[in-house]
Design a protein around this motif. Structure first.
Motif, PDB file in Angstrom:
ATOM      1  N   TYR B 139      39.666   7.875  21.001  1.00  7.47           N
ATOM      2  CA  TYR B 139      40.967   8.046  20.373  1.00  7.47           C
ATOM      3  C   TYR B 139      41.659   9.297  20.918  1.00  7.47           C
ATOM      4  O   TYR B 139      42.821   9.279  21.312  1.00  7.47           O
ATOM      5  N   PHE B 140      40.899  10.400  20.991  1.00  2.00           N
ATOM      6  CA  PHE B 140      41.522  11.644  21.432  1.00  2.00           C
ATOM      7  C   PHE B 140      41.820  11.624  22.929  1.00  2.00           C
ATOM      8  O   PHE B 140      42.810  12.210  23.377  1.00  2.00           O
ATOM      9  N   GLU B 141      40.962  10.934  23.700  1.00  2.00           N
ATOM     10  CA  GLU B 141      41.262  10.778  25.133  1.00  2.00           C
ATOM     11  C   GLU B 141      42.608  10.067  25.319  1.00  2.00           C
ATOM     12  O   GLU B 141      43.413  10.456  26.176  1.00  2.00           O
ATOM     13  N   ILE B 142      42.836   9.024  24.519  1.00  2.00           N
ATOM     14  CA  ILE B 142      44.103   8.285  24.615  1.00  2.00           C
ATOM     15  C   ILE B 142      45.274   9.195  24.263  1.00  2.00           C
ATOM     16  O   ILE B 142      46.312   9.187  24.920  1.00  2.00           O
ATOM     17  N   ILE B 143      45.071  10.025  23.236  1.00  2.00           N
ATOM     18  CA  ILE B 143      46.138  10.958  22.843  1.00  2.00           C
ATOM     19  C   ILE B 143      46.475  11.892  24.007  1.00  2.00           C
ATOM     20  O   ILE B 143      47.643  12.135  24.310  1.00  2.00           O
ATOM     21  N   ILE B 144      45.436  12.397  24.687  1.00  2.00           N
ATOM     22  CA  ILE B 144      45.677  13.331  25.795  1.00  2.00           C
ATOM     23  C   ILE B 144      46.458  12.655  26.917  1.00  2.00           C
ATOM     24  O   ILE B 144      47.437  13.204  27.433  1.00  2.00           O
ATOM     25  N   PHE B 186      47.780  16.523  19.027  1.00  2.00           N
ATOM     26  CA  PHE B 186      46.965  17.232  20.010  1.00  2.00           C
ATOM     27  C   PHE B 186      46.797  18.704  19.620  1.00  2.00           C
ATOM     28  O   PHE B 186      45.687  19.226  19.519  1.00  2.00           O
ATOM     29  N   LEU B 187      47.926  19.353  19.370  1.00  2.00           N
ATOM     30  CA  LEU B 187      47.901  20.791  19.089  1.00  2.00           C
ATOM     31  C   LEU B 187      47.154  21.086  17.790  1.00  2.00           C
ATOM     32  O   LEU B 187      46.337  22.008  17.711  1.00  2.00           O
ATOM     33  N   MET B 188      47.412  20.282  16.769  1.00  2.00           N
ATOM     34  CA  MET B 188      46.799  20.490  15.474  1.00  2.00           C
ATOM     35  C   MET B 188      45.283  20.304  15.557  1.00  2.00           C
ATOM     36  O   MET B 188      44.508  21.084  15.012  1.00  2.00           O
ATOM     37  N   LYS B 189      44.863  19.255  16.280  1.00  2.00           N
ATOM     38  CA  LYS B 189      43.430  18.988  16.416  1.00  2.00           C
ATOM     39  C   LYS B 189      42.742  20.141  17.145  1.00  2.00           C
ATOM     40  O   LYS B 189      41.670  20.602  16.735  1.00  2.00           O
ATOM     41  N   GLN B 190      43.367  20.620  18.220  1.00  2.00           N
ATOM     42  CA  GLN B 190      42.766  21.718  18.967  1.00  2.00           C
ATOM     43  C   GLN B 190      42.592  22.947  18.095  1.00  2.00           C
ATOM     44  O   GLN B 190      41.596  23.651  18.180  1.00  2.00           O
ATOM     45  N   PHE B 191      43.577  23.216  17.266  1.00  2.00           N
ATOM     46  CA  PHE B 191      43.505  24.415  16.433  1.00  2.00           C
ATOM     47  C   PHE B 191      42.474  24.246  15.324  1.00  2.00           C
ATOM     48  O   PHE B 191      41.717  25.165  15.008  1.00  2.00           O
ATOM     49  N   MET B 192      42.432  23.030  14.725  1.00  2.00           N
ATOM     50  CA  MET B 192      41.474  22.797  13.641  1.00  2.00           C
ATOM     51  C   MET B 192      40.029  22.868  14.148  1.00  2.00           C
ATOM     52  O   MET B 192      39.125  23.213  13.386  1.00  2.00           O
ATOM     53  N   SER B 193      39.829  22.556  15.438  1.00  2.00           N
ATOM     54  CA  SER B 193      38.464  22.565  15.976  1.00  2.00           C
ATOM     55  C   SER B 193      37.805  23.928  15.862  1.00  2.00           C
ATOM     56  O   SER B 193      36.586  24.024  15.848  1.00  2.00           O
ATOM     57  N   ILE B 194      38.595  25.005  15.798  1.00  3.50           N
ATOM     58  CA  ILE B 194      37.995  26.338  15.807  1.00  3.50           C
ATOM     59  C   ILE B 194      37.639  26.828  14.406  1.00  3.50           C
ATOM     60  O   ILE B 194      37.049  27.882  14.253  1.00  3.50           O
ATOM     61  N   ILE B 195      37.996  26.058  13.376  1.00  2.00           N
ATOM     62  CA  ILE B 195      37.599  26.487  12.030  1.00  2.00           C
ATOM     63  C   ILE B 195      36.086  26.377  11.920  1.00  2.00           C
ATOM     64  O   ILE B 195      35.525  25.336  12.220  1.00  2.00           O
ATOM     65  N   PRO B 196      35.428  27.456  11.493  1.00  2.00           N
ATOM     66  CA  PRO B 196      33.971  27.409  11.397  1.00  2.00           C
ATOM     67  C   PRO B 196      33.517  26.343  10.405  1.00  2.00           C
ATOM     68  O   PRO B 196      34.113  26.186   9.343  1.00  2.00           O
ATOM     69  N   ASP B 197      32.452  25.607  10.763  1.00  2.00           N
ATOM     70  CA  ASP B 197      31.949  24.556   9.887  1.00  2.00           C
ATOM     71  C   ASP B 197      31.500  25.106   8.535  1.00  2.00           C
ATOM     72  O   ASP B 197      31.570  24.413   7.522  1.00  2.00           O
ATOM     73  N   ALA B 198      31.060  26.362   8.538  1.00  2.00           N
ATOM     74  CA  ALA B 198      30.553  26.948   7.299  1.00  2.00           C
ATOM     75  C   ALA B 198      31.606  26.896   6.189  1.00  2.00           C
ATOM     76  O   ALA B 198      31.294  26.626   5.033  1.00  2.00           O
TER      77      ALA B 198
END
Lengths: 301, 304
Positions: B139-144, B186-198
């Protein structure tokens, strides 16, 4: 096989809430991006005027494009010129300006970022270039060239095929320091400062070496992103050409594939033929993207 | 694939800390005077090129008619006047439709579109950024890849589709295509990825479901990202994305309507410049006030 299928199914069911959250965007994305692209491919094999049903015509739209449509070839040439001249210029401008700005004090950096980025978000301000290159003696270029004695009479900048495309390209470059530029600025800020200090100890003497050995290898992700954005932008040049050079422009000298698609589709309603042109454009963009990606991969690794 | 923040050596959003600036000073080891001068000259030259059209538009907008059409022309204005701006309301009065309607259309479309876009994009970005499920990578590959296909490129087949579904010439045509733009996701997903899982796990222990975690935990943490989207999306709505699908005068947006005035005849040349200057103000002002947030967000825009 059957086992894998059921376990995938179980995974899908377990993650139902993820799919539910994706749903609203997916519906819109399918309708406004995927279906148009797929339907363009389908329509490109038909003759379709929006009134009667599409009629299957095989590859004849594509044959007509290549064999007997001089206007298409002109717009193709213009699009490729724009893509392969303004594309790289804009891409490198984004990078090098971001790189030069990066070293400056915070306030100066903010100011210059604004100055370089502003053209890309100022909407239709670029029409001011129609005054700069106005064909009468009051236009900025003509007035100054006449005053300096370089020309004797006003130059028809925006209707003389010799100049039109160059002007469109200049304006396009002016507007092209957008998201890719910001991405570079942010990326450069994020490179660990200690790397540069370590580099200085390891014998890096000047900016050039620093750029090649430290900065470039760390900017891979940003380089990919900016390339995608730049390819998207320079293959879709249309408004600038229409507003400055007219629709269609003299001898189609400043028309791009996009403006030609508008001409064939929205003016002449030959939707099948217009779709074939669009499909050619899609493939050119995908191909360029692949080539540029592999080039960047080599530099960044 | 997607940027892995740890690997890039920037697990936290970039800020211009005082420490950071001190370190820049110590980098001066590998800086030559000649290089500094060269950088200065290049930046000054191109800065002028970039800024010139703005300056020219602003100056022209303050020129009285005689100064716009005089030969030889002067670059600077001698008798600055506000008449070009003062003339706009009367030009606007001559339009077929009350001016307020255009203002309403622009504000309504920009605000609604931006709000809904951020909402659906955040919903979609969260599972893509923080959960693994069948299809998530594809899904994300298609978005890119789809970042390539701007609205302009797909405009024609989209036109056919919207015409067949009766969307042409409605507010939907102004709102929906831009809402489906992949850039925001795209931008939102990239930014959310850095939120620590904890942080997320703490929420899960409290028994909150995904939606609750998104609104209560994630959204406050990705404020720079949605502020950035706010600017980008608002600006593309404001500048008239989707106005190609509109024919009725009463659905047109401000830039289209004012553009019609600006390009109609020499007599309005000065007001044309005044209008261009006024129209560029909202997006530029928004950028000035949120520049740091935007840069912070763009630090995560990389594609692997």
């Amino acid at each position: 096989m059957a086992d894998r299928k059921t376990s995938t199914l179980r995974e899908v069911r377990r993650n139902w809430s993820s799919y539910a959250m994706l749903a609203p965007f997916t519906v819109l994305f399918l309708f406004f991006t995927i279906i148009p692209i797929v339907s363009a491919v389908c329509l490109s094999f038909t003759s379709f005027d929006m009134v009667r049903l599409p009629r299957f015509v095989g590859f004849s739209n594509y044959l007509r494009l290549i064999l007997s449509d001089d206007i298409f070839l002109t717009t193709l040439k213009n699009t490729l010129l724009i893509a392969f001249i303004t594309g790289p210029i804009s891409f490198f401008a984004c990078f090098f300006f971001a790189w030069m700005i990066n070293d400056l004090p915070h306030r100066v950096r903010m100011l210059l970022t604004f100055v370089f980025y502003a053209p890309s978000i100022s909407g239709s301000l670029f029409v001011i270039f129609a005054w700069v290159f106005s064909s009468d003696v009051y236009g900025f270029m003509n007035a100054n060239l006449i005053r300096l004695g370089i020309v004797n009479e006003p130059v028809q900048w925006l209707s003389d095929p010799r100049y039109m495309l160059t002007i469109v390209m200049t304006v396009q470059i002016w507007m092209s320091l957008g998201a890719g530029f910001l991405s570079f600025i942010a990326g450069l800020q994020g490179i660990d400062r200690q790397l540069y200090e370590a580099g200085a100890i390891d014998g890096i003497r000047n900016r050039g070496q620093e750029l090649i050995y430290i900065t470039f290898p760390h900017m891979g992700p940003q380089l990919f992103f900016a390339a995608v954005m730049q390819i998207g932008a320079c293959f879709s040049v249309s408004t600038v050409s229409i507003m400055l050079a007219g629709f269609p422009s003299t001898d189609y000298a400043a028309d791009t594939i996009i403006t030609y698609i508008m001409d064939v589709g929205n003016v002449r309603f030959e939707m099948g033929y217009a779709s074939a042109i669009a499909v050619v454009l899609f493939f050119m963009m995908l191909l360029t993207n692949q080539i540029v990606r592999s080039l960047i991969k080599r530099v960044a690794d | 694939m997607v940027g892995n923040p740890q690997k890039d050596g920037r697990s936290l959003p970039v800020r211009n800390t005082p420490q950071g600036r001190n370190v820049i000073v110590s980098r001066k080891v590998s800086r030559s005077r000649a290089g500094d001068a060269f950088v200065f000259l290049v930046l000054a030259a191109f800065g002028l090129f970039m800024f010139f059209p703005f300056l020219y538009a602003i100056i022209q907008s303050f020129k009285p008619m005689q100064e716009i059409f005089r030969f030889p022309p002067r670059f600077w204005v001698e008798n600055p006047t506000l008449e070009n701006y003062a003339l706009i309301p009367s030009l606007v009065d001559n339009l077929w439709i009350p001016f307020g309607r255009y203002v309403f259309n622009s504000v309504f479309v920009s605000v609604t579109g931006t709000a809904l876009h951020i909402l659906i994009v955040s919903l979609a970005a969260f599972p893509l950024a923080k959960y693994r499920f069948p299809g998530s990578r594809v899904y994300f590959e298609i978005i890119i890849i789809s970042l390539l296909f701007t609205g302009t490129v797909t405009a024609l087949p989209l036109y056919v589709l919207m015409a067949k579904t009766g969307m042409i010439n409605t507010y939907l045509a102004l709102l929906l295509p831009e809402m489906a733009a992949p850039f925001g996701l795209f931008l939102m997903k990239q930014f959310m990825s850095i939120i620590p899982d904890a942080i997320l796990e703490a929420g899960q222990i409290d028994g909150a479901n995904k939606m609750a975690i998104l609104w209560r935990v994630v959204m406050p943490n990705v404020k720079p990202a949605w502020l950035t989207l706010l600017i980008f999306v608002f600006q593309s709505y404001w500048n008239g994305a989707g106005s190609g699908y509109i024919y009725s005068e009463n659905l047109k947006l401000l830039p289209t309507a004012l553009g019609q005035i600006a390009t109609s005849g020499l007599a309005r040349a000065g007001s044309g410049a005044a209008i261009a200057v006024l129209l560029m103000l909202p997006p530029l002002t928004m950028f000035v006030f949120s520049q740091s947030r935007i840069i912070e967000t763009m630090a995560h825009s990389g594609i692997k």
